[in-house]
Design a protein around this motif. Structure first.
Motif, PDB file in Angstrom:
ATOM      1  N   UNK A  89      38.170  32.322  40.663  1.00 49.87           N
ATOM      2  CA  UNK A  89      37.398  32.924  39.574  1.00 49.87           C
ATOM      3  C   UNK A  89      37.779  34.391  39.418  1.00 49.87           C
ATOM      4  N   UNK A  90      38.046  34.790  38.195  1.00 53.07           N
ATOM      5  CA  UNK A  90      38.400  36.172  37.921  1.00 53.07           C
ATOM      6  C   UNK A  90      37.146  37.034  37.946  1.00 53.07           C
ATOM      7  N   UNK A 120      35.013  36.036  34.975  1.00 55.79           N
ATOM      8  CA  UNK A 120      34.127  34.885  35.090  1.00 55.79           C
ATOM      9  C   UNK A 120      34.775  33.557  34.750  1.00 55.79           C
ATOM     10  N   UNK A 121      36.096  33.522  34.598  1.00 52.22           N
ATOM     11  CA  UNK A 121      36.816  32.291  34.294  1.00 52.22           C
ATOM     12  C   UNK A 121      37.512  31.785  35.548  1.00 52.22           C
ATOM     13  N   UNK A 122      37.452  30.485  35.768  1.00 53.11           N
ATOM     14  CA  UNK A 122      38.200  29.868  36.876  1.00 53.11           C
ATOM     15  C   UNK A 122      39.569  29.499  36.329  1.00 53.11           C
ATOM     16  N   UNK A 123      40.631  30.047  36.945  1.00 50.75           N
ATOM     17  CA  UNK A 123      41.987  29.872  36.435  1.00 50.75           C
ATOM     18  C   UNK A 123      42.953  29.537  37.557  1.00 50.75           C
ATOM     19  N   UNK A 124      44.061  28.924  37.163  1.00 46.15           N
ATOM     20  CA  UNK A 124      45.205  28.767  38.062  1.00 46.15           C
ATOM     21  C   UNK A 124      46.300  29.650  37.500  1.00 46.15           C
ATOM     22  N   UNK A 150      34.472  28.496  32.418  1.00 39.38           N
ATOM     23  CA  UNK A 150      33.584  29.418  33.122  1.00 39.38           C
ATOM     24  C   UNK A 150      33.369  28.957  34.564  1.00 39.38           C
ATOM     25  N   UNK A 151      33.248  29.936  35.463  1.00 36.15           N
ATOM     26  CA  UNK A 151      32.987  29.631  36.867  1.00 36.15           C
ATOM     27  C   UNK A 151      31.575  29.078  37.009  1.00 36.15           C
TER      28      UNK A 151
END
Length: 164
Positions: A89-90, A120-124, A150-151
């Motif tokens: 999560x950013x 607040x975003x979950x990213x790869x 969103x996380x």
């Protein structure tokens, strides 16, 4: 990037087929006899009837396959810039964004010139792990592989606990 690789692969295959075709033309027909200049000289003697067309095709296909494998391995394991991947999560940070990697629970400051990141975003992410002048972990973002949205509240509290 993938199209550039395919173009290079195709160019290499065409080059090696052309090279093997010249070898096939040189040894394809037979009937030339030995190339010695005198008695007792051991020259090349082709098989009776020459080589079959299948031999040249098999040699060309083997060379093309070998070149393809070498290019593929070289492309995937480029030694000067090892690629890494992070999932997490950013979060907002004083100088941009940070992310805590879910795999090793390490927090990285993100260096992302072109990436469209939001807190607040979950990213790869794919890129390169480095350290800045002060020894802090940084991650040079090359691209966002996937944005999972969103996380979840559980993952945000886990990230905050890991960053303390």
């Amino acid at each position: 990037m993938r199209s550039h690789f395919l173009v290079r692969l195709t160019q290499g295959m065409v080059l090696y087929v052309a090279i093997s075709a010249t070898a096939f033309a040189q040894y394809g027909g037979g009937g030339m006899g030995a190339t010695g200049s005198g008695a007792g000289t051991a020259g090349y003697t082709p098989p009776k009837g020459g080589y079959s067309a299948g031999t040249g095709i098999a040699i060309g296909a083997a060379v093309a396959a070998a070149v393809g494998v070498v290019l593929l391995v070289r492309h995937r394991h480029h030694a000067t810039q090892p690629h890494a991947s992070l999932v997490g999560c950013t979060q907002s940070a004083p100088s941009g964004f940070s992310v805590t990697n879910e795999k090793d629970q390490q927090t990285y400051l993100l260096v992302a010139d072109n990436a469209d990141l939001k807190a607040g975003e979950r990213v790869q992410l794919s890129g390169q792990k480095t350290k800045d002048g002060s020894g802090s972990r940084t991650f040079l973002v090359q691209n966002i592989v996937e944005d999972y949205g969103a996380c979840s509240p559980g993952s945000v509290s886990n990230v905050l606990a890991a960053s303390r």
